[in-house]
Design a protein around this motif. Structure first.
Motif, PDB file in Angstrom:
ATOM      1  N   ARG A  30       0.650  -1.045   0.041  1.00 30.24           N
ATOM      2  CA  ARG A  30       0.398   0.342   0.095  1.00 30.24           C
ATOM      3  C   ARG A  30       1.373   1.498   0.041  1.00 30.24           C
ATOM      4  NH1 ARG A  30      -5.058   0.729  -1.137  1.00 30.24           N
ATOM      5  NH2 ARG A  30      -5.923  -0.684  -0.041  1.00 30.24           N
ATOM      6  N   THR A  31       1.973   1.198   0.724  1.00 26.58           N
ATOM      7  CA  THR A  31       2.435   2.909  -0.036  1.00 26.58           C
ATOM      8  C   THR A  31       3.413   2.679  -0.521  1.00 26.58           C
ATOM      9  OG1 THR A  31       4.664   1.291   1.660  1.00 26.58           O
ATOM     10  CG2 THR A  31       3.431   2.198   2.535  1.00 26.58           C
ATOM     11  N   TYR A  32       3.342   1.820  -2.095  1.00 24.70           N
ATOM     12  CA  TYR A  32       4.037   2.058  -3.054  1.00 24.70           C
ATOM     13  C   TYR A  32       3.739   2.118  -4.559  1.00 24.70           C
ATOM     14  CZ  TYR A  32       8.118   0.687   0.387  1.00 24.70           C
ATOM     15  OH  TYR A  32       8.749   0.866   1.698  1.00 24.70           O
ATOM     16  N   CYS A  33       4.307   2.668  -5.065  1.00 28.26           N
ATOM     17  CA  CYS A  33       3.243   2.701  -6.705  1.00 28.26           C
ATOM     18  C   CYS A  33       3.902   1.131  -6.935  1.00 28.26           C
ATOM     19  CB  CYS A  33       4.470   3.040  -7.066  1.00 28.26           C
ATOM     20  SG  CYS A  33       3.561   2.895  -9.388  1.00 28.26           S
ATOM     21  N   TYR A  93       3.201  -8.990 -20.029  1.00 24.24           N
ATOM     22  CA  TYR A  93       2.446  -8.249 -19.105  1.00 24.24           C
ATOM     23  C   TYR A  93       3.287  -8.379 -17.866  1.00 24.24           C
ATOM     24  CZ  TYR A  93      -1.374  -7.385 -22.279  1.00 24.24           C
ATOM     25  OH  TYR A  93      -2.504  -6.080 -22.803  1.00 24.24           O
ATOM     26  N   TYR A  94       3.829  -7.840 -17.302  1.00 28.11           N
ATOM     27  CA  TYR A  94       4.614  -7.610 -16.382  1.00 28.11           C
ATOM     28  C   TYR A  94       4.523  -6.666 -15.299  1.00 28.11           C
ATOM     29  CZ  TYR A  94       8.822  -8.916 -19.294  1.00 28.11           C
ATOM     30  OH  TYR A  94       8.983  -9.631 -20.382  1.00 28.11           O
ATOM     31  N   CYS A  95       4.505  -7.140 -13.762  1.00 28.25           N
ATOM     32  CA  CYS A  95       4.000  -6.580 -12.589  1.00 28.25           C
ATOM     33  C   CYS A  95       5.765  -5.955 -12.203  1.00 28.25           C
ATOM     34  CB  CYS A  95       3.622  -6.738 -11.283  1.00 28.25           C
ATOM     35  SG  CYS A  95       3.335  -6.807 -10.260  1.00 28.25           S
ATOM     36  N   ALA A  96       5.214  -3.813 -11.211  1.00 29.98           N
ATOM     37  CA  ALA A  96       6.824  -3.732 -11.180  1.00 29.98           C
ATOM     38  C   ALA A  96       6.175  -2.801 -10.224  1.00 29.98           C
ATOM     39  CB  ALA A  96       6.681  -2.364 -12.036  1.00 29.98           C
ATOM     40  N   ALA A  97       6.853  -2.233  -8.957  1.00 29.19           N
ATOM     41  CA  ALA A  97       6.810  -1.305  -8.673  1.00 29.19           C
ATOM     42  C   ALA A  97       8.005  -0.978  -7.652  1.00 29.19           C
ATOM     43  CB  ALA A  97       6.875  -2.765  -6.865  1.00 29.19           C
ATOM     44  N   SER A  98       7.187   0.288  -7.414  1.00 28.63           N
ATOM     45  CA  SER A  98       8.493   1.765  -7.879  1.00 28.63           C
ATOM     46  C   SER A  98       8.050   2.285  -6.024  1.00 28.63           C
ATOM     47  CB  SER A  98       7.964   2.800  -8.379  1.00 28.63           C
ATOM     48  OG  SER A  98       8.912   3.640  -7.734  1.00 28.63           O
ATOM     49  N   LEU A  99       9.738   2.018  -5.136  1.00 28.44           N
ATOM     50  CA  LEU A  99       9.763   2.822  -4.081  1.00 28.44           C
ATOM     51  C   LEU A  99       9.704   4.134  -3.923  1.00 28.44           C
ATOM     52  CD1 LEU A  99      12.717   0.225  -2.733  1.00 28.44           C
ATOM     53  CD2 LEU A  99      10.317  -0.020  -2.614  1.00 28.44           C
ATOM     54  N   THR A 100       8.650   4.278  -4.338  1.00 28.94           N
ATOM     55  CA  THR A 100       8.330   5.642  -4.394  1.00 28.94           C
ATOM     56  C   THR A 100       6.596   6.258  -4.218  1.00 28.94           C
ATOM     57  OG1 THR A 100       7.309   5.590  -6.189  1.00 28.94           O
ATOM     58  CG2 THR A 100       9.461   6.446  -5.729  1.00 28.94           C
ATOM     59  N   PRO A 101       5.860   6.613  -3.275  1.00 26.71           N
ATOM     60  CA  PRO A 101       4.319   6.678  -2.966  1.00 26.71           C
ATOM     61  C   PRO A 101       3.432   7.266  -4.133  1.00 26.71           C
ATOM     62  CG  PRO A 101       5.180   8.812  -2.282  1.00 26.71           C
ATOM     63  CD  PRO A 101       6.326   7.879  -2.262  1.00 26.71           C
ATOM     64  N   TYR A 102       4.521   7.244  -4.927  1.00 21.92           N
ATOM     65  CA  TYR A 102       3.227   8.094  -6.703  1.00 21.92           C
ATOM     66  C   TYR A 102       3.523   7.123  -7.280  1.00 21.92           C
ATOM     67  CZ  TYR A 102       1.834  11.525  -3.134  1.00 21.92           C
ATOM     68  OH  TYR A 102       1.184  11.958  -2.781  1.00 21.92           O
ATOM     69  N   CYS A 103       3.476   7.549  -8.373  1.00 20.96           N
ATOM     70  CA  CYS A 103       4.117   6.260  -9.423  1.00 20.96           C
ATOM     71  C   CYS A 103       3.776   7.784 -11.117  1.00 20.96           C
ATOM     72  CB  CYS A 103       2.253   5.635 -10.660  1.00 20.96           C
ATOM     73  SG  CYS A 103       1.926   4.752  -9.061  1.00 20.96           S
ATOM     74  N   TYR A 104       4.618   7.442 -11.615  1.00 26.07           N
ATOM     75  CA  TYR A 104       5.530   7.746 -13.097  1.00 26.07           C
ATOM     76  C   TYR A 104       5.506   6.785 -14.368  1.00 26.07           C
ATOM     77  CZ  TYR A 104       7.190  10.365  -8.801  1.00 26.07           C
ATOM     78  OH  TYR A 104       7.209  12.237  -7.888  1.00 26.07           O
ATOM     79  N   ALA A 105       5.293   7.484 -15.932  1.00 23.69           N
ATOM     80  CA  ALA A 105       4.759   6.806 -16.299  1.00 23.69           C
ATOM     81  C   ALA A 105       6.120   5.923 -17.035  1.00 23.69           C
ATOM     82  CB  ALA A 105       5.179   7.459 -17.361  1.00 23.69           C
ATOM     83  N   ASP A 106       7.997   6.800 -16.794  1.00 22.70           N
ATOM     84  CA  ASP A 106       9.297   5.720 -17.224  1.00 22.70           C
ATOM     85  C   ASP A 106       9.157   4.250 -16.531  1.00 22.70           C
ATOM     86  OD1 ASP A 106      12.061   7.100 -17.265  1.00 22.70           O
ATOM     87  OD2 ASP A 106      11.300   5.299 -17.826  1.00 22.70           O
TER      88      ASP A 106
END
Length: 123
Positions: A30-33, A93-106
Motif C-alpha cells: 500500500r505504501t508504494y506505486c 505483461y509485467y508487474c512492477a513496483a516503485s519505492l515511491t508513494p506516487y507513480c511515474y510513467a517511466d
C-alpha cells in the motif's frame, strides 16, 4: 527480499477476458506505486495501469474502460482485470513496483519487476 510473481496469462479470443495476478512479498504494497506494463514483440515496454499509495489509478488511453487495476484486501496481490480484449493487447505483461508513494510513467523508475506472463489474443 522483494519478489513479484505474475500469473493468469493465457490465450483468449478477441472480446474475451483474463485476470492477471501479481503476488508480492517483502514490502508493504500500500505504501508504494504498483503498476502493470506490457511489451509486445519489437515494441517498447509501455505502462498499462498504475495504482499509487493514495489509491489513485491511472490507465493508458488504449485500455481505458476495458482494464481495471486493483489490490487485494490484504494488499499482497495486485490484479489486472482485462475485458473486451483485442489482438493489439497481445504482449508479455509485467508487474512492477516503485519505492515511491506516487507513480511515474517511466519504466526506468521502477525498482522491482516480475518475470512476466504472456497474454495472446486471437482475432
Amino acid at each position: 527480499q522483494v519478489q513479484l510473481v505474475e500469473s493468469g496469462g493465457g490465450s483468449v479470443q478477441a472480446g474475451g477476458s483474463l485476470r492477471l495476478s501479481c503476488a508480492a512479498s517483502g514490502f508493504a504494497s500500500r505504501t508504494y506505486c504498483r503498476a502493470w506494463f506490457r511489451q509486445a514483440p519489437s515494441k517498447e515496454r509501455e505502462g498499462v495501469a498504475s495504482l499509487d499509495s493514495t489509491g489513485a489509478v491511472s490507465y493508458t488511453d488504449s485500455v481505458k474502460g476495458r482494464f481495471i487495476i486493483s489490490l487485494s484486501n490484504d494488499e499482497n496481490t495486485l490484479y489486472l482485470q482485462m475485458s473486451s480484449l483485442k489482438a493489439e493487447d497481445t504482449a508479455m505483461y509485467y508487474c512492477a513496483a516503485s519505492l515511491t508513494p506516487y507513480c511515474y510513467a517511466d519504466a526506468a523508475l521502477f525498482d522491482y519487476w516480475g518475470q512476466g506472463t504472456q497474454v495472446t489474443v486471437s482475432s
